[in-house]
Design a protein around this motif. Sequence first.
Motif, mmCIF file in Angstrom:
data_model
loop_
_atom_site.group_PDB
_atom_site.id
_atom_site.type_symbol
_atom_site.label_atom_id
_atom_site.label_comp_id
_atom_site.label_asym_id
_atom_site.label_seq_id
_atom_site.Cartn_x
_atom_site.Cartn_y
_atom_site.Cartn_z
ATOM 1 N N THR A 155 0.847 -1.195 0.000
ATOM 2 C CA THR A 155 0.000 0.000 0.000
ATOM 3 C C THR A 155 0.881 1.242 0.000
ATOM 4 N N ILE A 181 -1.619 0.511 -11.819
ATOM 5 C CA ILE A 181 -2.810 1.031 -11.143
ATOM 6 C C ILE A 181 -3.641 1.672 -12.253
ATOM 7 N N THR A 206 -8.639 5.840 -2.785
ATOM 8 C CA THR A 206 -7.865 4.603 -2.803
ATOM 9 C C THR A 206 -7.993 3.967 -4.171
ATOM 10 N N THR A 208 -6.779 0.809 -6.725
ATOM 11 C CA THR A 208 -6.268 -0.553 -6.645
ATOM 12 C C THR A 208 -5.652 -1.008 -7.961
ATOM 13 N N ARG A 210 -2.726 -4.439 -9.560
ATOM 14 C CA ARG A 210 -2.025 -5.682 -9.277
ATOM 15 C C ARG A 210 -0.894 -5.861 -10.271
ATOM 16 N N ALA A 223 -1.302 -8.047 -5.218
ATOM 17 C CA ALA A 223 -2.149 -6.864 -5.406
ATOM 18 C C ALA A 223 -1.438 -5.633 -4.832
ATOM 19 N N ARG A 225 -2.143 -1.189 -3.734
ATOM 20 C CA ARG A 225 -3.069 -0.067 -3.539
ATOM 21 C C ARG A 225 -2.274 1.230 -3.445
#
Length: 328
Positions: A155, A181, A206, A208, A210, A223, A225
């Motif tokens: 993150t 992203i 936020t 997301t 991967r 993944a 973020r």
Amino acid sequence: MRTRLLAFTGLLACLALTAAGTAAAAGGGFEPISPHSPNDSRIDTTYWFVFGFAVAIFILVEVTIVVFILRYRSRGRGREVEGAQVHGHARLELLWTAVPVLILVAITVFTFYKLPGIKNVPQATAAGNQLEVKVQGRQFYWEFLYPNGAVAVDTMRAPQHRVVRLDVTSPRFDVIHSWWIPALGGKIDAIPGNTNRTWFNADPGTYTGRCAEFCGLLHAAMASRVQVLPRAQFNAWLKQRAKATAADLGKETFQGVCAKCHGNMGQGGVGPALTGNPLITQRAGITALLEKGGATMPPVGRGWPKSQLNALLDYLSTDIAKQGSGGG
């Protein structure tokens, strides 16, 4: 009449299949994710520009096929009898040669016009108000390194309305990954020993993504973020995370690096269970395993800052060790 009915039915079937495919895309359809950064807006615009030509060409080709099927059908003519012969048409042949060339030229010019704004950091902030973050793709997590020594796993935190430049790479002993992203830009490969660069400038939220490059057994778990925070909140987090005593870094590292193989509480998964294993309280043994790897375990901790390594060791010897002893 029967032939026309069959042609019309076939056309409806094609439209139904197209609609079904769009519905199966879980609401995504043909439309890309809404952009939340200027560089991604340019990707979005380029997509729709090319998509417009693709739709126009598709309609032209399909309508032409239907017209030819209806116009030059046999009309009861015997199979051994040739149909009407169509000879060359110089003007039409020149037209269908020139038009595709002009379309390709238009797409090329438009794409190269948009490309600098996708790849290059805006000139107004090239040497001023920007944050540089080093992004490392590793089996099977993302590591983010900030200029003040702060570290984050999986993150990324970033300030709102500020250009964030990403130096995307992977350690020489690792494999190729791909940072993506969708709402903040295109795919950028993380190549061992090489650095690729991209950037974003986003609103709070936020976003997301991967890893977009198959990188091994747990590729699907890789993944990521990006949390874009108000500047004051981001600055507070950045200052706190840079401290050597940042306890939350140990938990974040365990969840992002260890739990994907060994379970959320160390109960086991793809890798062996950690709870009840005396090794997790042996700092030297765990350090060697993290830095050198095991039989099937990659060296996930090689090159970590000391603050990150110590934070994980502390978390293992307290929180995870308690699970094995029946505590917590």
